[in-house]
Design a protein around this motif. Structure first.
Motif: not given
Ligand code: G1P
Length: 267
Positions: A166-195
């Motif tokens: 139901d949402y945009g879902v991101i893939q990214g690298w966690p840093k200390e206080r934030f995440i560096e986003i590598q990719d974003i997918v709108e409403k993935p039906e399957t294989n969401a890149p993260s939670d």
């Protein structure tokens, strides 16, 4: 400094039909205030000075709500009920409006804010999502990351696997206080890149408008904000911040009712 914010409030609210035939979802009551009041309050308490609300046909209720109510105030005074006037207060922020002629998606609504924003970083708050601030407003948490990185920042929340579609879902690298986003997918039906799902809070550099203008129709035949973010990502760093408050999606009846119940309990 992030001084300006756009609040898109022009959608049909189809998840909440039939009531949205006549009442915009931004005007759904949460206790005695409409949803949009909470959103404007959050922007104001995060330091925003000017807000552009993107409206559409049959949205006069929103404008009426934020207008001053001189007649009602005079009436309350004449009845010795001045103490009730403070209930009419709205956050002290300048609110402007622009109409979206055709509901052509979130990306299209935000594109209408180009002149309003000019050449400065700006916030976007989607009124579908109400965040109970814990300990600071969600938008302020994003602004803190923007101060540090000078880049665009997206509000995130960890959600259950079966809701990711139901949402945009991101893939990214966690840093200390934030995440560096590598990719974003709108409403993935399957294989969401993260939670990690995108909640409706964003800070953008004005470069976003360049990509909104280049974006074609995406999921659902609409101009998707997520597609413009994808292009932005390819050209500059974009960051994610997991917000600490509890988020309620008021387009989902269960969450809307939970939010109302939570506020009643603390009243
Ligand atoms: C929009 C965005 C989506 C985001 C969501 C948050 O979707 O496109 O990426 O996760 O808001 O509420 P919408 O709810 O408008 O379909």
């Amino acid at each position: 400094m992030v001084r300006k914010a756009i609040i898109p409030a022009a959608g049909y609210g189809i998840r909440s039909l039939p009531i949205t035939k006549v009442i915009p979802k931004e005007m759904f009551p949460v206790g005695l205030k409409p949803v949009i009041h909470y959103i404007v309050e959050e922007a104001f308490s995060s330091g925003i000075e000017q807000i552009l609300i993107i409206t559409s046909k049959s949205r006069d209720l929103i404008m009426d709500y934020f207008d001053s109510s001189i007649e009602l105030e005079a009436f309350l005074k004449s009845k010795n009920k001045e103490h009730l006037i403070k209930k009419l207060e709205i956050p002290k922020v300048e609110i402007l409006y622009k109409r979206q002629a055709v509901a052509n998606g979130l990306g299209d609504a935000i594109r209408l804010g180009k002149e309003f924003v000019g050449n400065e970083p700006f916030a976007v708050l989607l009124p579908d999502d109400i965040v109970i601030p814990e300990p600071v407003p969600a938008l302020k948490e994003l602004i803190e990351v923007h101060k540090e990185t000078k880049g665009s920042v997206i509000g995130l929340k960890q959600i259950k696997q079966d809701c990711l579609k139901d949402y945009g879902v991101i893939q990214g690298w966690p840093k200390e206080r934030f995440i560096e986003i590598q990719d974003i997918v709108e409403k993935p039906e399957t294989n969401a890149p993260s939670d990690l799902a995108v909640i409706g809070r964003y800070i953008f550099t004005p470069k976003l408008f360049t990509y909104l203008e280049l974006t074609n129709e995406g999921v659902g035949g609409e101009l998707q904000l997520t597609d413009a973010i994808k292009s932005l990502l390819a050209n500059e760093s974009v960051f994610g911040k997991i917000i600490s408050g509890d988020r309620y999606d008021i387009g989902k009846l269960k969450e809307y009712v939970e939010l109302v119940n939570r506020l009643i309990k603390t009243d």
